[in-house]
Design a protein around this motif. Structure first.
Motif, PDB file in Angstrom:
ATOM      1  N   TRP A   6      16.686  75.233  25.805  1.00  0.00           N
ATOM      2  CA  TRP A   6      15.579  74.283  25.893  1.00  0.00           C
ATOM      3  C   TRP A   6      14.245  74.985  25.633  1.00  0.00           C
ATOM      4  O   TRP A   6      13.207  74.612  26.179  1.00  0.00           O
ATOM      5  N   GLN A  42      14.790  67.947  28.114  1.00  0.00           N
ATOM      6  CA  GLN A  42      14.158  69.029  27.359  1.00  0.00           C
ATOM      7  C   GLN A  42      12.784  68.589  26.869  1.00  0.00           C
ATOM      8  O   GLN A  42      12.614  67.504  26.308  1.00  0.00           O
ATOM      9  N   ASP A  78      20.469  64.872  28.120  1.00  0.00           N
ATOM     10  CA  ASP A  78      19.775  64.804  29.411  1.00  0.00           C
ATOM     11  C   ASP A  78      20.611  65.436  30.521  1.00  0.00           C
ATOM     12  O   ASP A  78      21.847  65.299  30.543  1.00  0.00           O
ATOM     13  N   LEU A 117      22.095  75.640  31.188  1.00  0.00           N
ATOM     14  CA  LEU A 117      22.201  74.690  32.305  1.00  0.00           C
ATOM     15  C   LEU A 117      23.306  75.108  33.255  1.00  0.00           C
ATOM     16  O   LEU A 117      23.160  75.027  34.482  1.00  0.00           O
ATOM     17  N   ILE A 131      16.316  64.888  33.876  1.00  0.00           N
ATOM     18  CA  ILE A 131      15.603  66.109  33.520  1.00  0.00           C
ATOM     19  C   ILE A 131      15.859  66.308  32.033  1.00  0.00           C
ATOM     20  O   ILE A 131      17.009  66.453  31.606  1.00  0.00           O
ATOM     21  N   GLN A 137      12.417  76.653  28.720  1.00  0.00           N
ATOM     22  CA  GLN A 137      11.871  75.757  29.759  1.00  0.00           C
ATOM     23  C   GLN A 137      12.450  76.119  31.121  1.00  0.00           C
ATOM     24  O   GLN A 137      13.655  76.343  31.263  1.00  0.00           O
ATOM     25  N   GLU A 138      11.571  76.197  32.139  1.00  0.00           N
ATOM     26  CA  GLU A 138      12.049  76.452  33.498  1.00  0.00           C
ATOM     27  C   GLU A 138      12.483  75.125  34.120  1.00  0.00           C
ATOM     28  O   GLU A 138      11.735  74.145  34.098  1.00  0.00           O
ATOM     29  N   VAL A 139      13.674  75.119  34.682  1.00  0.00           N
ATOM     30  CA  VAL A 139      14.267  73.897  35.235  1.00  0.00           C
ATOM     31  C   VAL A 139      14.639  74.142  36.695  1.00  0.00           C
ATOM     32  O   VAL A 139      15.091  75.234  37.060  1.00  0.00           O
ATOM     33  N   GLU A 140      14.443  73.120  37.509  1.00  0.00           N
ATOM     34  CA  GLU A 140      14.820  73.177  38.927  1.00  0.00           C
ATOM     35  C   GLU A 140      16.200  72.555  39.085  1.00  0.00           C
ATOM     36  O   GLU A 140      16.417  71.402  38.718  1.00  0.00           O
ATOM     37  N   LYS A 171       8.131  67.530  31.453  1.00  0.00           N
ATOM     38  CA  LYS A 171       7.829  68.155  32.726  1.00  0.00           C
ATOM     39  C   LYS A 171       8.222  67.219  33.857  1.00  0.00           C
ATOM     40  O   LYS A 171       7.938  66.030  33.819  1.00  0.00           O
ATOM     41  N   ARG A 188      15.269  77.734  40.676  1.00  0.00           N
ATOM     42  CA  ARG A 188      14.607  77.550  39.387  1.00  0.00           C
ATOM     43  C   ARG A 188      15.158  78.588  38.412  1.00  0.00           C
ATOM     44  O   ARG A 188      15.334  79.765  38.757  1.00  0.00           O
TER      45      ARG A 188
END
Length: 459
Positions: free
Chosen positions: A415, A269, A285, A320, A267, A418-421, A272, A409
């Protein structure tokens, strides 16, 4: 001596991994950082332990289930390479498959007498079932089965046939036809199609299995910790697939197997979705893995996260870390919702409501685990369906193991918003009152990359 005490005795003699006997952490205790791997038993010792656990299961679980379901006979029929999933878990350690046709019969004579365990088969099963067919006297195996059933005159004859559960649907059409042809018309009317016995057998864990399960999960955790470390990953050189195949090789060298192909993804930055395959791992990462092993007839299923440090970093960015903490809070919402007798659908609705009320963005898709990675019992959501499902209608029972699988999420400010799962999965045990993780749960990233130099101490 109980089997659990016998296992501990083996550990003291050096014949079993001592960590396997360590009581599982209570509640939500964090797992060990860089855990030491328990020693894997030699095959002969594994076989002895597996057979002793199987004998205890047959002695205790089957009679209880049959009496709960008011069934006095349970008939299982399997052919070589087309085995009923239940039959496969009732074979001793030296029988990897049914032989020609294997027929197992359980009969409860009532009046407090022990349940009979019979095998109408050419080959024995390590003394776990009493042989009940002599081909020299009666060459027709079906006729022998019919005579055995008629002699015992059961009131209800259970067979594994179910439209809902694959675990209770192991009787093939041809074997069903053979069984029914072997019965008199009166006995045919007593046949009951059910998945309750099959699911109950597969989902229930004994005290001995509870004792060894933490060590199996610890072994899986240790492999992930090594995979997500500088010993395996060189940022700028190692690819996601390199780590996948390192994990496969590691498990093979230990004499074990994985029950699915491991996944490793990046995942990043500005990117998608997840990057996989030949993508090279770089500083900055976030890494994700989904990994499961099979050992001593039990499975693990774990999803962990790693982070590749940039020069000068000592930990992952705050955003994170907050995302992982959010996923931990979704875990808390789910495990706090477990109640004996609730269905998986009810658990899902309750847990989601708790998580959403706490300001989280959850997705829950947890499942039982044990003899199978995606085990028998009730589903608690699916990644593509956060509503009720037919497979979620099974009630939750005590003495069951679960993969607490889900994601949250979260927006990562570092980042650029940015939306991250954040996907996590840990194996746990439900004793009927509360859920405890078998070897703790991840609450901090595995860190890869440059290790900061130790701070100098002024004299």
């Amino acid at each position: 001596m109980s089997l659990s005490r016998a296992i501990i005795g083996l550990a003291l003699l050096g014949a079993a991994p001592a960590l396997a006997q360590t009581p599982p952490p209570a509640g939500n205790l964090a797992e060990a950082v860089n855990p030491e791997a328990p020693r894997v038993l030699p095959l002969r010792e594994r076989a002895k332990l597996e057979d002793r656990i199987l004998a205890e299961r047959l002695d205790t679980i089957v009679p209880r289930l049959m009496r709960e379901q008011k069934v006095d006979m349970w008939v299982l029929v399997a052919r070589e390479y087309v085995e009923d999933p239940v039959v496969m878990t009732m074979l001793d350690a030296e029988n990897m498959h049914a032989r020609r046709r294997t027929i197992l019969v359980f009969f409860d004579p009532g009046a407090g007498k022990p349940v009979e365990r019979l095998t109408v088969s050419r080959y024995g099963l390590a003394g776990l079932f009493e042989p009940a067919w002599n081909p020299e006297q009666q060459p027709d195996q079906w006729a022998a089965l019919g005579a055995l059933i008629a002699a015992r005159d059961p009131k209800r004859i259970a067979i594994n046939s179910s439209a809902l559960s694959q675990f209770g649907d192991g009787l093939t059409l041809s074997q069903y036809e053979g069984l029914m042809a072997a019965l008199s018309p009166g006995l045919r009317d007593r046949v009951v199609r059910t998945d309750a016995l099959a699911v109950g057998w597969l989902e229930t864990r004994t005290p001995a299995e509870r004792d060894i399960y933490p060590g199996i999960v610890r072994l899986a955790h240790s492999i992930i910790a090594e995979a997500f470390s500088n010993r395996v990953i060189t940022p700028g050189k190692t690819t996601a697939d390199d780590v996948v195949w390192w994990m496969r090789e590691k498990v093979s060298r230990l004499g074990l197997t994985v029950w699915f192909q491991p996944s490793v993804a990046i995942i990043r930055q500005g990117q998608k979705g997840m990057l996989e395959g030949d993508t090279v791992i770089r500083p900055g990462d976030m890494l994700w893995t989904d990994f499961g092993i099979t050992y001593l007839d039990l499975n693990t299923d774990t999803q962990h996260l790693g982070y590749v440090l940039k020069p000068g970093e000592r930990q992952a960015p705050r955003g994170l870390r907050d995302g992982m903490a959010a996923a931990n809070r979704v875990q808390d919402a789910l495990t706090a919702s477990f109640r004996t007798g609730l269905t998986g659908n009810q658990l899902l609705a309750t847990a989601r409501a708790r998580a959403i009320a706490a300001g989280l963005v959850p997705s829950i898709y947890s499942h039982p685990i044990g003899f199978h990675g995606h085990g028998a019992g009730s589903s608690i959501g699916y990644w593509d369906n956060q509503g009720p499902s037919p497979s979620g209608e099974h009630p939750v029972r005590p003495d069951t193991a679960w993969s607490i699988e889900l994601n949250a999420r979260s927006v990562v400010p570092e980042w650029g918003g940015q939306e991250v799962e954040f996907r996590l999965e840990e194996d746990a045990y439900f004793d009927g009152q509360s859920v405890s993780y078998l070897d703790g749960r991840q609450s901090a990233f595995h860190l890869i990359g440059a290790v900061p130099a130790p701070r100098r101490v002024r004299r």
